[in-house]
Design an enzyme around this catalytic site. Structure first.
Site, short mmCIF file in Angstrom:
data_model
loop_
_atom_site.label_atom_id
_atom_site.label_comp_id
_atom_site.label_asym_id
_atom_site.label_seq_id
_atom_site.Cartn_x
_atom_site.Cartn_y
_atom_site.Cartn_z
N ARG A 38 -26.79 43.64 5.80
CA ARG A 38 -27.21 42.79 4.68
C ARG A 38 -26.03 41.99 4.14
O ARG A 38 -24.87 42.34 4.35
CB ARG A 38 -27.80 43.63 3.54
CG ARG A 38 -26.83 44.61 2.85
CD ARG A 38 -26.17 44.09 1.60
NE ARG A 38 -25.12 44.97 1.11
CZ ARG A 38 -23.85 44.82 1.39
NH1 ARG A 38 -23.43 43.84 2.18
NH2 ARG A 38 -22.94 45.66 0.90
N GLU A 44 -23.00 42.42 -7.90
CA GLU A 44 -22.08 43.32 -7.20
C GLU A 44 -21.62 44.44 -8.11
O GLU A 44 -21.24 44.21 -9.26
CB GLU A 44 -20.88 42.50 -6.71
CG GLU A 44 -20.35 42.93 -5.38
CD GLU A 44 -21.35 42.70 -4.25
OE1 GLU A 44 -22.05 43.68 -3.88
OE2 GLU A 44 -21.43 41.59 -3.74
N GLY A 139 -18.14 44.93 5.50
CA GLY A 139 -18.82 44.73 4.22
C GLY A 139 -20.23 44.19 4.38
O GLY A 139 -20.82 43.70 3.44
N SER A 141 -22.67 46.16 5.64
CA SER A 141 -23.51 47.37 5.70
C SER A 141 -23.84 47.81 7.12
O SER A 141 -24.99 48.08 7.46
CB SER A 141 -24.81 47.17 4.93
OG SER A 141 -24.53 47.04 3.59
N SER A 142 -22.79 47.90 7.94
CA SER A 142 -23.03 48.43 9.29
C SER A 142 -23.53 49.87 9.20
O SER A 142 -24.40 50.28 9.97
CB SER A 142 -21.75 48.35 10.12
OG SER A 142 -20.68 48.98 9.45
N ASP A 187 -27.92 48.75 -0.18
CA ASP A 187 -27.79 48.46 1.26
C ASP A 187 -28.96 49.04 2.06
O ASP A 187 -29.57 48.36 2.89
CB ASP A 187 -26.48 49.04 1.81
CG ASP A 187 -25.27 48.59 1.00
OD1 ASP A 187 -25.41 47.65 0.20
OD2 ASP A 187 -24.19 49.19 1.16
N TYR A 237 -13.84 53.03 -4.87
CA TYR A 237 -15.28 52.95 -5.17
C TYR A 237 -15.72 54.07 -6.12
O TYR A 237 -16.30 53.80 -7.18
CB TYR A 237 -16.08 52.94 -3.86
CG TYR A 237 -17.55 52.63 -4.04
CD1 TYR A 237 -18.03 51.33 -3.95
CD2 TYR A 237 -18.47 53.64 -4.30
CE1 TYR A 237 -19.38 51.04 -4.12
CE2 TYR A 237 -19.81 53.37 -4.47
CZ TYR A 237 -20.27 52.07 -4.37
OH TYR A 237 -21.60 51.80 -4.54
C1 GLA Z 1 -21.23 48.97 -1.33
C2 GLA Z 1 -22.27 50.02 -1.69
C3 GLA Z 1 -23.45 49.41 -2.46
C4 GLA Z 1 -22.94 48.58 -3.65
C5 GLA Z 1 -21.84 47.62 -3.20
C6 GLA Z 1 -21.22 46.88 -4.35
O1 GLA Z 1 -21.79 48.06 -0.42
O2 GLA Z 1 -22.78 50.64 -0.51
O3 GLA Z 1 -24.32 50.41 -2.89
O4 GLA Z 1 -22.51 49.41 -4.68
O5 GLA Z 1 -20.81 48.28 -2.49
O6 GLA Z 1 -22.14 46.04 -4.96
#
Ligand code: GLA
Length: 394
Positions: A38, A44, A139, A141-142, A187, A237
């Protein structure tokens, strides 16, 4: 020029070839599925604060092909050339379940996590091959695309009740327990529920998703991979998540979704500067995201672009999850005529930017960004694509 990435059917062919190579020329998979990566257009670090996000599913996907076996043996093979670990993982499901504990190779933890959280029992033994076009650690979402693809694969072996939200939540659990990231729901959710020609406005509190048409031939969504990944990602994170929880608790709210800027200003002296800035980003970003969804509805792309840039600046200055490379890419994109907006996308500290621009400006934008960026970028010209699905092997 933009990177050409393999189509879904090219990935399926590649996975089938690898299947026969691994399991014998006479052996053929009976099931094929895929799930997309995605890109987040805006919203964000709001998902774990119960706010809004506006991602879309990508034409970059993870494919899984395979089929059940008559014993309890599980064998999974990946085609990934990015992993310098064994590409084959085998175990027997007979036993106490410890085979599903996280371990090595790291890529297989996502598979084990999904098996662990899968919502129907018993699972048969199976063989599977993974082939993906989602860049690892970029970044996009692999990991969510692998989790959701694998879940979709398991649904073909032993169907669950088919509930899509529960499926996304199970895949998020897999990321928490086996991927080691306490991520929000964005994601996995968009990888399951994304629709071709649409972005998805997700209310991360009610888990209600609204489709937002995004299919204008005059518009391009350009993704630029900085091709850097700073090691901070892992530790920063969870720290951000904690800071947000702390701010919400000082404000007397369940989450920052319930807080207004007035609430924050009223309690400013009770918060340290860093926590204040984190909370301010989240409160304003949630607001920006609903405004951006409205702008998209009325095709007010200039307004949408302005909100994207504000989002980027806030992630850079208040939330502090950007980096020099992402800032450079955004600045370069914004110098090109025909660009509406640009921002970092995803967790941050490297990975990709997303840029919204007029279709005729895309070649010029790519050339300009390449020229201005100090590293080596990769470009993807993308459009909103379909979520996880079963594929034909005919
Ligand atoms: C990563 C996390 C998501 C989200 C983003 C930031 O991709 O997997 O859940 O928190 O960071 O928006």
């Amino acid at each position: 020029m933009a990177s050409k990435f393999p189509t879904v059917s090219e990935l399926v062919s590649e996975a089938r070839r690898l299947y026969s190579q691994e399991f014998g020329q006479e052996e053929h998979p009976t099931v094929a599925v895929c799930a997309p990566g995605r890109v987040n257009l805006i919203g964000e670090h709001t998902d774990y604060n119960q706010g809004f996000v506006l991602p879309m599913a990508l034409p970059l996907v993870t494919v899984v092909v395979g089929g059940p076996t008559s014993d309890l043996e599980v064998t999974v093979v990946t085609n990934s050339e990015d992993v310098d670990e064994p590409r084959r993982m085998c175990f027997n499901m007979h036993g106490d379940g410890s085979q599903l504990s996280p371990g090595k190779p790291a890529w297989a933890n996502y598979v084990k996590g999904v098996m662990h959280h899968y919502r129907a029992r018993p699972l048969p033994g199976f063989r599977a091959v993974i082939a993906s076009s989602v860049p690892l650690g970029g970044g996009l979402s692999s990991s969510a695309s692998l989790e959701v693809a694998f879940y979709t694969f398991l649904q073909q072996l032993n169907p669950d009740d088919g509930d899509k939200v529960s499926k996304a939540l199970a895949c998020q659990q897999a990321e928490h327990t086996h991927g080691g990231v306490p991520c929000g729901i964005m994601d996995q959710f968009v990888s399951v529920l994304g629709r071709e020609g649409h972005a998805l406005l997700i209310d991360c509190r009610s888990l209600k998703a609204t489709l937002q048409p995004l299919e204008d031939p005059q518009l391009v969504i350009l993704i630029t991979n900085s091709n850097v990944k700073h090691s901070l990602t892992g530790s920063e994170y969870p720290t951000r998540r904690k800071q947000c929880e702390e701010a919400a608790s000082v404000l007397g709210k369940d989450s920052l979704r319930d807080a207004t800027m007035k609430d924050l200003e009223d309690k400013k002296d009770k918060l340290d500067d860093v926590t204040y800035r984190r909370a301010r980003h989240v409160i304003e970003e949630i607001e920006r995201t609903t405004q951006a969804a409205d702008a998209l509805k009325s095709r007010a792309y200039k307004e949408f672009g302005k909100l994207m840039v504000e989002s980027h600046n806030s992630l850079r200055d208040l939330y502090e999850v950007s980096c020099k490379e992402l800032d450079e890419l955004v600045a370069a994109a914004m110098e090109v005529e025909g660009v509406f907006g640009s921002r970092m996308t995803g967790g941050g500290f490297g990975g990709c930017t997303v840029t919204l621009l007029q279709a005729p400006a895309v070649d010029k934008a790519i050339l300009h960004i390449k020229e201005r960026y100090s590293g080596t970028p990769t470009f993807y010209v993308t459009s909103p694509s379909e979520g996880a699905r079963v594929l034909s092997l005919a």
